[in-house]
Design an enzyme around this catalytic site. Structure first.
Site, short mmCIF file in Angstrom:
data_model
loop_
_atom_site.label_atom_id
_atom_site.label_comp_id
_atom_site.label_asym_id
_atom_site.label_seq_id
_atom_site.Cartn_x
_atom_site.Cartn_y
_atom_site.Cartn_z
N SER A 124 0.83 -1.21 0.00
CA SER A 124 0.00 0.00 0.00
C SER A 124 0.86 1.25 0.00
CB SER A 124 -0.86 0.06 1.26
OG SER A 124 -1.63 -1.08 1.38
N HIS A 145 -2.74 -3.70 -6.39
CA HIS A 145 -3.22 -3.22 -5.09
C HIS A 145 -4.71 -3.51 -4.95
CE1 HIS A 145 -4.13 0.14 -2.10
NE2 HIS A 145 -3.42 -0.75 -1.46
N GLU A 157 -6.08 -1.86 -8.38
CA GLU A 157 -5.17 -0.90 -9.02
C GLU A 157 -3.99 -1.69 -9.58
OE1 GLU A 157 -5.71 3.27 -6.59
OE2 GLU A 157 -4.56 1.72 -5.58
N1 NAD Z 1 -5.42 -4.71 5.21
C1 NAD Z 1 -5.78 -3.97 4.17
O1 NAD Z 1 -6.88 -3.41 4.14
C2 NAD Z 1 -4.85 -3.82 3.00
C3 NAD Z 1 -5.31 -3.24 1.81
C4 NAD Z 1 -4.46 -3.17 0.70
C5 NAD Z 1 -3.18 -3.64 0.82
N2 NAD Z 1 -2.73 -4.19 1.99
C6 NAD Z 1 -1.36 -4.71 2.04
O2 NAD Z 1 -1.39 -6.13 2.04
C7 NAD Z 1 -0.25 -6.66 2.73
C8 NAD Z 1 -0.71 -7.64 3.79
O3 NAD Z 1 -1.64 -7.03 4.66
P1 NAD Z 1 -2.57 -7.89 5.62
O4 NAD Z 1 -3.52 -6.94 6.20
O5 NAD Z 1 -3.06 -9.09 4.93
O6 NAD Z 1 -1.51 -8.35 6.73
P2 NAD Z 1 -1.58 -9.59 7.72
O7 NAD Z 1 -0.67 -9.27 8.83
O8 NAD Z 1 -2.98 -9.97 8.02
O9 NAD Z 1 -0.95 -10.79 6.87
C9 NAD Z 1 0.39 -10.88 6.49
C10 NAD Z 1 0.76 -12.35 6.38
O10 NAD Z 1 2.03 -12.46 5.77
C11 NAD Z 1 2.74 -13.51 6.39
N3 NAD Z 1 4.17 -13.31 6.17
C12 NAD Z 1 4.98 -12.39 6.70
N4 NAD Z 1 6.21 -12.53 6.20
C13 NAD Z 1 6.17 -13.54 5.29
C14 NAD Z 1 7.12 -14.15 4.44
N5 NAD Z 1 8.38 -13.75 4.40
N6 NAD Z 1 6.71 -15.17 3.68
C15 NAD Z 1 5.44 -15.60 3.71
N7 NAD Z 1 4.52 -15.06 4.50
C16 NAD Z 1 4.88 -14.04 5.29
C17 NAD Z 1 2.34 -13.39 7.84
O11 NAD Z 1 2.61 -14.58 8.56
C18 NAD Z 1 0.86 -13.06 7.73
O12 NAD Z 1 0.08 -14.24 7.71
C19 NAD Z 1 0.49 -5.44 3.24
O13 NAD Z 1 1.50 -5.12 2.32
C20 NAD Z 1 -0.57 -4.36 3.28
O14 NAD Z 1 -0.04 -3.07 3.19
C21 NAD Z 1 -3.54 -4.29 3.07
#
Ligand code: NAD
Length: 683
Positions: A124, A145, A157
């Site tokens: 993000s 995204h 996106e």
């Molecule tokens: N939450 C939102 O609304 C949203 C919206 C758009 C984008 N994002 C982006 O999506 C990404 C994830 O967000 P999220 O909310 O799902 O986070 P989250 O913490 O729920 O999930 C992240 C997952 O990644 C895993 N992980 C971490 N390091 C890893 C690795 N090296 N290899 C494999 N798995 C690994 C973790 O164990 C966890 O299960 C971020 O980059 C965030 O900015 C989030």
């Protein structure tokens, strides 16, 4: 003749958290194979549990069958072994928002994955180019995204960085379509498109509280009103988590300047670890100030991103409507409040925030003194094929006056372009075209201007005739639903390529009118008047498979083969769509409901004979809900159109339009959408 079509792409999703599990679910739901990885088995399991819970809710609410749920889960392979990604077509990275974690992961994947694998990040806040630099495949690296919840929110996106190849961009857009996303193309800039103008809505709201201009319940109330949203900015922050807003605005502050930065009150609220309190009375006094400030900040940021070339005005609006579910996009709001007013509120933000430069697009538009002009039809010419895309996904690409005008313009340009050998019509998003814009019809009926409905239809006919008679082959791409005017437009093309997701349908008699854009006459010329009557009277959808077996759809291909099929069709000689054909056996019974004595019986609630009692009952019940006058007119027209030339048949259809739009049932039917089924009176 039934074809088995498998989606064979395999997508790797790394990170099975909130977003990753939803993204994996969506890919699998749309028929793609998925490998979902995380660092520990328990995290993978948690991902599966999340997916199961969400799908189970769908089964409970009957929007999904148990079979479909099992099938979806069955397409996802989970694990912690990254070697499982060696041969996937695309990896979507969805791990923690930590640049080092992401870069280490991509560097590792770069060694494991095959040459063909495209890398995408769901970051993000980082630059896509920065993450791409950790790999040796920068040309095959792109941002994708998603928006929460990624299995439900359609927006995606797609963010190429400066090193992304055109082939990768095309592939990413195609994969977006394959899993039912409405993709917008955005430059690699802070917040990409949507968050760039959404976060200022949050921060400006907090600033209004900070400055003592209004309290939270008052801002909530007027923000909802101004943007046509169900949740105000403070409630939204409570739901998504205040830290996310702090993190996003802090990044913007660093990258884009002080105007975008985190207000102190937002940081202190995060430190308190409490949600915003939304309770209290609404104070009407500051209404205008609140709206002006929120519009100024939000529309200003949208105008700034467009001025910088981050996205087009159309894509920015689609982002707001599809991703944030606003009623209007920022540029539509500017048109709505007037360009002068928009300029004034944005200028006021700029005056009070010296680092926020007055965006060029607003200055220019104010000078022009006219509203923004939206492009709802895009024309792209690639290797001799003109791709004409209707780009109103938030309105299911419905045909209105502007769309028809722009279709005509794009079609004429393609006709006059010597490099173009064939012309393809398609819809953005999941729908081809969901008919004509009904609000326009209703407005004209209410304003006593039915002649506008007639002239709009006439214009549509002119365009469709040109498409039908074009010297360059014209092809409709039916990769999703089409209804009414959309199906009629497809029928006007010289060929139709469909995927299994494609369908046609004529729901008009259910809303008090008849199909008025040549659908009856063109379908009847292909499959005969009886079967046409069956589809027009019942409104039953014609699946792509059915239309293919009837010879209406010329090519039926899987979504993955669509691109190639379109490219190939330019080289083929198209079959004559009005050739004589045999109607396959399995349609004979449907046809029989509308032939001979049954036709009369069906329209007059009599007994049907020679068809199964199940079909007889079902058909009679369905037809019983339709508007009697519309049925009668459709029946007469289909008969009268037999043996006429197409222009003559069109004139017959046009001549009855004024009459049908003047009926009570037309107004009842056309205003019934979204409400309880209309009760027709036969007048
Ligand atoms: N939450 C939102 O609304 C949203 C919206 C758009 C984008 N994002 C982006 O999506 C990404 C994830 O967000 P999220 O909310 O799902 O986070 P989250 O913490 O729920 O999930 C992240 C997952 O990644 C895993 N992980 C971490 N390091 C890893 C690795 N090296 N290899 C494999 N798995 C690994 C973790 O164990 C966890 O299960 C971020 O980059 C965030 O900015 C989030």
């Amino acid at each position: 003749m039934r074809q088995k079509m498998e989606n064979t792409l395999t997508i790797g999703v790394v990170g099975a958290g909130n977003m990753g599990s939803g993204i994996a679910q969506k890919f699998a739901q749309e028929g793609l194979n998925v490998v979902m990885l995380d660092i520990k088995e328990e995290f993978v399991e948690r991902g599966f549990t999340t997916i199961r819970n969400i799908l189970a809710q769908g089964v409970e609410r009957k929007i999904l069958t148990q079979e479909k749920m099992d099938e979806t889960i069955g397409r996802i392979k989970g694990g912690t072994d990254f070697n499982l990604l060696a041969d996937v077509d695309l990896v979507v990275e969805v791990v923690f928002e930590d640049a080092n974690v992401k870069k280490d992961l991509f560097a590792k994947l770069d060694k494991i994955c095959s040459e063909k694998t495209i890398f995408a990040s769901n970051t993000s806040s980082f630059y896509v180019s920065d993450l791409a630099s950790a790999t040796n495949r920068q040309d095959r690296f792109v941002g994708m995204h998603y928006f929460f919840h990624p299995a439900k929110n359609r927006l995606l996106e797609v963010i190429p960085h400066k090193g992304t190849s055109q082939e990768t961009i095309d592939r990413a857009m195609e994969i977006a379509r394959l899993h039912g996303k409405t993709a917008i193309l955005v430059q690699d800039a802070p917040g990409f498109a949507v968050n760039r103008f959404f976060v200022p809505l949050l921060t400006e709201s907090v600033k209004l509280v900070e400055e003592g201009i209004a309290d939270i319940p008052t801002i909530e109330h007027f923000a909802k009103e101004a943007f046509g949203i169900g949740m105000g900015p403070f409630e939204l922050m409570n739901v998504t988590g205040i830290p996310i807003s702090v993190h996003a605005s802090a990044t913007f502050g660093r990258e884009l300047g002080k105007f975008y930065d985190t207000p102190a009150l937002l940081t202190s609220q995060m430190e308190k670890g409490e949600p915003w309190s939304l309770e209290g009375e609404v104070n009407l006094a500051p209404a205008q100030t609140i709206k002006d400030r929120l519009y100024g900040a939000c529309l200003g940021a949208a105008a700034a991103l467009v001025s910088e070339g981050v996205a087009t005005i159309e894509d920015t609006d689609i982002g707001a409507k599809v991703g944030l579910r606003w009623r209007k996009g920022p540029f539509e709001i500017m048109n709505h409040i007037g360009i002068e007013k928009a300029y004034e509120v944005i200028k006021s933000i700029s005056d009070n925030n010296p680092d926020f430069k007055l965006p060029e697009v607003v200055v220019k538009q104010k000078e022009l003194g006219v509203p923004f002009d939206f492009k709802v039809v895009n024309l792209v010419v690639k290797e001799g094929i003109a791709y004409i895309t209707i780009n109103r996904p938030e309105a299911m690409n419905a045909l209105n006056e502007v769309t028809v005008d722009q279709l005509k313009e794009a079609f004429t340009t393609a006709q006059n372009d010597d490099t173009v050998t064939s012309i393809v019509f398609q819809g953005a998003g999941k729908t081809f075209v969901a008919g004509a814009d009904i609000r326009f019809f209703v407005k004209n009926i209410k304003d006593n201007q039915i002649n506008n409905n007639v002239s709009f239809t006439q214009k549509g006919h002119d365009l469709f005739l040109d498409i039908e008679n074009s010297a360059k082959p014209t092809i409709a791409v039916l990769d999703g639903l089409s209804l009414g005017g959309g199906s009629e437009m497809a029928l006007a093309c010289q060929a139709i390529i469909a995927t299994p997701a494609g369908s046609m349908g004529f729901p008009e008699t259910g809303i008090g009118i008849y199909p008025g854009l040549g659908g009856m006459l063109r379908l009847a010329r292909q499959v005969g008047p009886e079967l046409t009557k069956y589809y027009v009277f019942t409104g039953k959808p014609i699946s792509a498979q059915d239309a293919y077996e009837l010879g209406v759809v010329t090519h039926l291909v899987s979504q993955q083969k669509l691109g190639k099929a379109i490219a190939d069709i330019g080289q083929e000689t198209l079959p004559d769509k009005y050739r004589k054909r045999d109607i396959p056996e399995r349609f004979q019974e449907l046809l029989a409901t509308c032939s001979g004595a049954n036709l009369d019986a069906l329209l007059n609630k009599g007994e049907l004979s020679g068809v199964s009692s199940t079909l007889a009952q079902k058909t009679q019940k369905t037809v019983g809900y339709k508007a009697p006058l519309a049925l009668q007119k459709a029946n007469e027209l289909i008969d009268a159109q037999q043996g006429k030339t197409i222009p003559e048949a069109i004139q017959l259809e046009l001549a009855e339009l004024d009459g049908i739009f003047s009926t009570k049932d037309a107004l009842t039917g056309l205003t019934s959408l979204g409400g309880p089924p209309p009760q027709f009176v036969g007048k």
